[in-house]
Design a protein around this motif. Sequence first.
Motif, PDB file in Angstrom:
ATOM      1  N   VAL A   1       6.286   9.081  -6.680  1.00 44.32           N
ATOM      2  CA  VAL A   1       7.507   8.269  -7.570  1.00 44.32           C
ATOM      3  C   VAL A   1       7.902   7.461  -6.422  1.00 44.32           C
ATOM      4  N   TYR A   2       8.000   7.912  -5.084  1.00 48.35           N
ATOM      5  CA  TYR A   2       8.704   6.729  -4.292  1.00 48.35           C
ATOM      6  C   TYR A   2       8.081   5.364  -4.227  1.00 48.35           C
ATOM      7  N   PRO A   3       6.700   5.554  -3.773  1.00 46.04           N
ATOM      8  CA  PRO A   3       6.085   4.457  -3.439  1.00 46.04           C
ATOM      9  C   PRO A   3       5.932   3.571  -4.788  1.00 46.04           C
ATOM     10  N   ARG A   4       5.733   4.170  -5.848  1.00 50.63           N
ATOM     11  CA  ARG A   4       5.571   3.497  -7.242  1.00 50.63           C
ATOM     12  C   ARG A   4       6.697   2.580  -7.392  1.00 50.63           C
ATOM     13  N   THR A   5       7.913   3.232  -7.437  1.00 48.20           N
ATOM     14  CA  THR A   5       9.253   2.642  -7.719  1.00 48.20           C
ATOM     15  C   THR A   5       9.519   1.552  -6.777  1.00 48.20           C
ATOM     16  N   THR A   6       9.472   1.906  -5.439  1.00 45.61           N
ATOM     17  CA  THR A   6       9.515   0.895  -4.371  1.00 45.61           C
ATOM     18  C   THR A   6       8.917  -0.410  -4.603  1.00 45.61           C
ATOM     19  N   ASN A   7       7.546  -0.096  -4.832  1.00 47.78           N
ATOM     20  CA  ASN A   7       6.410  -1.420  -4.880  1.00 47.78           C
ATOM     21  C   ASN A   7       7.075  -2.063  -6.119  1.00 47.78           C
ATOM     22  N   LYS A   8       7.334  -1.334  -7.314  1.00 45.44           N
ATOM     23  CA  LYS A   8       7.942  -2.261  -8.413  1.00 45.44           C
ATOM     24  C   LYS A   8       8.870  -2.979  -8.126  1.00 45.44           C
ATOM     25  N   ILE A   9      10.096  -2.460  -7.247  1.00 40.25           N
ATOM     26  CA  ILE A   9      10.920  -3.177  -6.984  1.00 40.25           C
ATOM     27  C   ILE A   9      10.641  -4.527  -6.221  1.00 40.25           C
ATOM     28  N   LEU A  10       9.666  -4.165  -5.136  1.00 41.50           N
ATOM     29  CA  LEU A  10       9.177  -5.147  -4.013  1.00 41.50           C
ATOM     30  C   LEU A  10       8.369  -6.350  -4.618  1.00 41.50           C
ATOM     31  N   GLU A  11       7.660  -5.806  -5.954  1.00 41.86           N
ATOM     32  CA  GLU A  11       6.880  -6.940  -6.562  1.00 41.86           C
ATOM     33  C   GLU A  11       7.638  -7.707  -7.382  1.00 41.86           C
ATOM     34  N   ALA A  12       8.836  -7.238  -7.986  1.00 43.55           N
ATOM     35  CA  ALA A  12       9.661  -8.207  -8.600  1.00 43.55           C
ATOM     36  C   ALA A  12      10.404  -8.902  -7.820  1.00 43.55           C
TER      37      ALA A  12
ATOM     38  N   ASN B   1      -2.063  -1.102  -3.804  1.00 44.53           N
ATOM     39  CA  ASN B   1      -3.054  -0.261  -3.682  1.00 44.53           C
ATOM     40  C   ASN B   1      -2.294   1.051  -3.653  1.00 44.53           C
ATOM     41  N   TYR B   2      -2.901   2.248  -4.289  1.00 44.33           N
ATOM     42  CA  TYR B   2      -2.414   3.500  -3.951  1.00 44.33           C
ATOM     43  C   TYR B   2      -3.541   4.511  -3.928  1.00 44.33           C
ATOM     44  N   THR B   3      -3.157   5.512  -2.874  1.00 47.99           N
ATOM     45  CA  THR B   3      -4.180   6.387  -2.581  1.00 47.99           C
ATOM     46  C   THR B   3      -3.700   7.849  -2.631  1.00 47.99           C
ATOM     47  N   PRO B   4      -4.351   8.730  -2.625  1.00 43.33           N
ATOM     48  CA  PRO B   4      -3.766  10.230  -3.159  1.00 43.33           C
ATOM     49  C   PRO B   4      -3.218  10.718  -1.525  1.00 43.33           C
ATOM     50  N   PHE B   5      -2.213  11.617  -1.817  1.00 42.30           N
ATOM     51  CA  PHE B   5      -1.768  12.343  -0.676  1.00 42.30           C
ATOM     52  C   PHE B   5      -2.888  12.981   0.210  1.00 42.30           C
ATOM     53  N   GLY B   6      -2.620  12.644   1.690  1.00 43.40           N
ATOM     54  CA  GLY B   6      -3.496  13.129   2.777  1.00 43.40           C
ATOM     55  C   GLY B   6      -4.588  12.265   2.518  1.00 43.40           C
ATOM     56  N   HIS B   7      -4.904  11.086   2.249  1.00 44.16           N
ATOM     57  CA  HIS B   7      -6.034  10.275   2.016  1.00 44.16           C
ATOM     58  C   HIS B   7      -6.504   9.930   3.578  1.00 44.16           C
ATOM     59  N   SER B   8      -7.881  10.281   3.697  1.00 48.23           N
ATOM     60  CA  SER B   8      -8.160  10.183   5.118  1.00 48.23           C
ATOM     61  C   SER B   8      -9.494   9.079   5.058  1.00 48.23           C
ATOM     62  N   ASP B   9      -9.958   8.674   3.977  1.00 46.76           N
ATOM     63  CA  ASP B   9     -11.169   7.691   4.305  1.00 46.76           C
ATOM     64  C   ASP B   9     -10.667   6.370   3.748  1.00 46.76           C
ATOM     65  N   TRP B  10     -10.290   5.540   4.928  1.00 46.44           N
ATOM     66  CA  TRP B  10      -9.596   4.389   4.401  1.00 46.44           C
ATOM     67  C   TRP B  10     -10.469   3.054   4.607  1.00 46.44           C
ATOM     68  N   GLN B  11     -11.799   3.470   5.114  1.00 48.96           N
ATOM     69  CA  GLN B  11     -12.525   2.526   5.468  1.00 48.96           C
ATOM     70  C   GLN B  11     -12.523   1.163   4.262  1.00 48.96           C
ATOM     71  N   SER B  12     -12.688   1.441   3.001  1.00 49.85           N
ATOM     72  CA  SER B  12     -12.824   0.316   2.061  1.00 49.85           C
ATOM     73  C   SER B  12     -11.651  -0.194   1.898  1.00 49.85           C
TER      74      SER B  12
ATOM     75  N   ALA C   1       0.759  -1.046   0.049  1.00 45.25           N
ATOM     76  CA  ALA C   1       0.061   0.011  -0.148  1.00 45.25           C
ATOM     77  C   ALA C   1       0.968   1.039   0.023  1.00 45.25           C
ATOM     78  N   GLY C   2       0.466   2.266  -0.721  1.00 50.53           N
ATOM     79  CA  GLY C   2       1.243   3.207  -0.841  1.00 50.53           C
ATOM     80  C   GLY C   2       0.701   4.530  -1.404  1.00 50.53           C
ATOM     81  N   THR C   3       1.346   5.713  -1.251  1.00 54.67           N
ATOM     82  CA  THR C   3       0.640   6.904  -1.707  1.00 54.67           C
ATOM     83  C   THR C   3       1.176   7.037  -3.230  1.00 54.67           C
ATOM     84  N   ASP C   4       0.134   7.759  -3.813  1.00 51.84           N
ATOM     85  CA  ASP C   4       0.416   7.730  -5.304  1.00 51.84           C
ATOM     86  C   ASP C   4       1.292   8.666  -5.726  1.00 51.84           C
TER      87      ASP C   4
END
Lengths: 537, 428
Positions: free
Chosen positions: B174-185, B200-211, B169-172
Amino acid sequence: MHSFSRDFALAALFWLLLMTQYCSGAEPNSQFLDGLVLLSAQSFTEKEKGIELIGASQDPLAARTLQSLLDGKLFYTSKDNILVYGESEGANYAISDFLSGESLGLVKKRNLEKITINNTLRSTLKTTIALINLQHPDDTVRLAAVNAVLSDINPELLEILAGCYQTEKNEQVRDALSVALAIGGLRQQDTAKRLEALQSVRGDVHPVIKNEIQALIDRETDAIVIKAAKSTLTAIEGKIAWFARLETLFFGLSLGSVLVLAAIGLAITFGVIGVINMAHGELIMLGAYTTYVLQQLMPDSIGLALALSVPAAFGVSGLAGILIERSVIRFLYGRPLETLLATFGISLVLQQTVRSIFSPLNRSVATPDWMSGSITINPILSLTSNRVTIFFFAMLVFGALFLLLKKSSLGLNVRAVAQNRAMARAMGIRAARVDALTFGLGSGIAGIAGVALSQLTNVGPNLGQAYIIDSFMVVVFGGVGNLWGTLLGGLSLGVANKFLEPWSGAVLAKIIILVFIILFIQKRPQGLFPQKGRAAE
Amino acid sequence: MKFTSSAIVAIWTVALSLGLSSSVLAADTIKVGILHSLSGTMAISETTLKDTMLMLIEEQNKKGGLLGKKLEAVVVDPASNWPLFAEKAKELIEKEKVAATFGCWTSVSRKSVLPVFEEQNSLLFYPVQYEGEESSRNVFYTGAAPNQQAIPAVDYLMKEIKVERWVLAGTDYVYPRTTNKILEAYLKLKGVAVDDIMINYTPFGHSDWQSIVSDIKKFGSAGKKTAVVSTINGDANVPFYKELGNQGITADTIPVVAFSVGEEELSGIDTKPLVGHLAAWNYFMSVKSEANDAFIESWLKFIKNQDRVTNDPMEAHYIGFNMWVKAVEKAGTTDPDAVQDAIIGVAVPNLTGGYSAMMPNHHITKPVLIGEIQEDGQFEVVWETAGLVVGDDWSDYLEGSKDLISDWRKPLYCGAYNVVTAKCSGTK
């Protein structure tokens, strides 16, 4: 690194100390004491052995020991290695001798050596405590214990649980135990018994059962059982999907209620007097900070502070709103662009003020216990308490505001000025005063929204910015100047967002909603509920 | 009237003498640039780093400065505004003529100043964990590369906690996207099935995490041990952990290991629902070592607030600053080219009781620690790598970068050298 001999010597010392500590009453249970000694070891594997010993010791103190350990309340005093129970009191700890219960007064944290645990120990502890608690006299404790051991079932445990089932009187606990029995049934050698078990779990949505059936399908050789298992699985999955939709609906309504709360103040200032107030978000933020301040003032009664925050935040934000209206906005009526810029400037000023007073760091607002956790409907559907509370709170605020506007004389004046300013003035209404009060009312409601948001999100200088766009979206979508529109607009946007989210992701869901609203406004500029009559000009 | 004119004269004299004295002073000082946001969204994290640098510079001056000169801190505020970072960097280098700059937090701010530092040939020390896939002649990466944080964390979960199902799970950005790409591989390489990875990616400052939390709960109820690897950034973490707690997900059922949650982030929140969740860093405030005790003591004294905490990026600045000092002393000058040559191989004490060395790829060696969050907002170390880990600039697990290395020593002198084709594709 401790050498072995030193560890051994330490352990012997602890044993002696514990022997002397364990004075009054019952015969010291040596297994229990051995376990306690192991808890003082550095290594987590040793501690785990200790937990197992204590769990099996049958000592009356066993459950309490393990629970205290799980809660992080077991310590050794640094000076004389006494096992104590510590309860934090501000910067100090109130400690008592664990075995005799004798109070030893307040000590500094530095003088205590905490018995640390990690996640592996935490789950061992939970299972061990649950096993002890299977015999607990309290129904709810027993139920929790049964549910806790369900996920990791083995043959010995099945036997114990089957034994419990025979003697259990409470209906709910029996239900939970029957899940365990059904799992046992699914593992039977006898085909007929497996089929019978499959029949009995039909419609049971407990995730353990679903996994067990899946495992059964994978290992089963009998075609009839496979067919029955698959059909049971489909039935269970259907039911799970239904509950999932119900859950999504709840999520949507909850998000919607937050949107309504944030937007309803704007529906008044923007909708009724037509001011584009870019500082609306900051008025919400002020409400959230009011909650923080009140909680700081009464740290011992968080819940009461939260309740008092509602009127306090209404006052603070309302007054701030009136101040903004009297000092800036009233000179700019009829000049929307200037109002927009001026209020945007005010929003920056307010943010920086808060940053200077409270620091740019987020402030921690505590959640009272009755708003934490969730209400469990069944094993896969539970509604979080804070969201349920906020949903009803939003409806309450909406209802109160609606009554205020429809039934009170202030409401009558507000509506009169909104519909036809010149005529209202001719009838003797002091329009300027009504403007200030209306703006104050809308701002106050924003403050109340801030109280609710402080329970959901971060209280920081940027809190308001996160909600200003959403608020405008809801008001424009619902129809400017119509409270019902705001309610319906907010709730439907929330629900739509949550139904989109599972397949589009959170980022795309927001974009889709935004695009939808742009298109909707193109087609229907007045929003869902347009104002009718002469006021619509 | 008389009074005002004489006052004006007086002001002029003072101003002139001040101007003179400062220009005289300037010749005797070495200027150090500090490029951290002091306003805007990133102020939360970056202000602390500015204070850390001021403290380090003050301490160095007490020790007699550097090369017989006093150090002078030049603080600018890029205001969490990425293009402004580049402008301010230019101002530091061209106008203030700083010898080196310590700064940036987000990857996007680093990317924004990178061309400035390369064009002006000045030095930047970057103290934050980042996604890798970069090596510049002018930048020294003192924070963790993915193999110094993310990969060991996954190893820990896989081996010690026996995790089989993974939520990335990451914020949308460059850092989370690249890190997750490495981790996935990496996870796929370790034989994890595609069905057992949820991203899963969420926007900056996401506050509604229910779903999302509810999805994680469903994903984790499949009978296999599940963990969340979180690259969720900044304050979005608070509502995330709150929601986890409310929906009954505890650290022993589904642990969350975070790469952006440190002591500073925890100091503003109620940590009760977080106890037992994990974080991977190269430093924790709770680490017991003499260097760390001394560092904490001088920090609390400098900042005049006993409640403040220390964190990983602060340690990175501590290491980076000391490395720069040592390299300047070794080179005998602050000239960027000379310092670049001198700094490779320099080793200074880190705060966890060992030494960190600057490698030829401009990354440093660090221990990797996994800590569990405690109720007091501190971390309890539960696992650490056997030795130091060398920062890997170009990930070994990504298709495009696994053949690349960087080495800023002659004769290779290249930021992206392809060992298969024997060509240098990066900047010289």
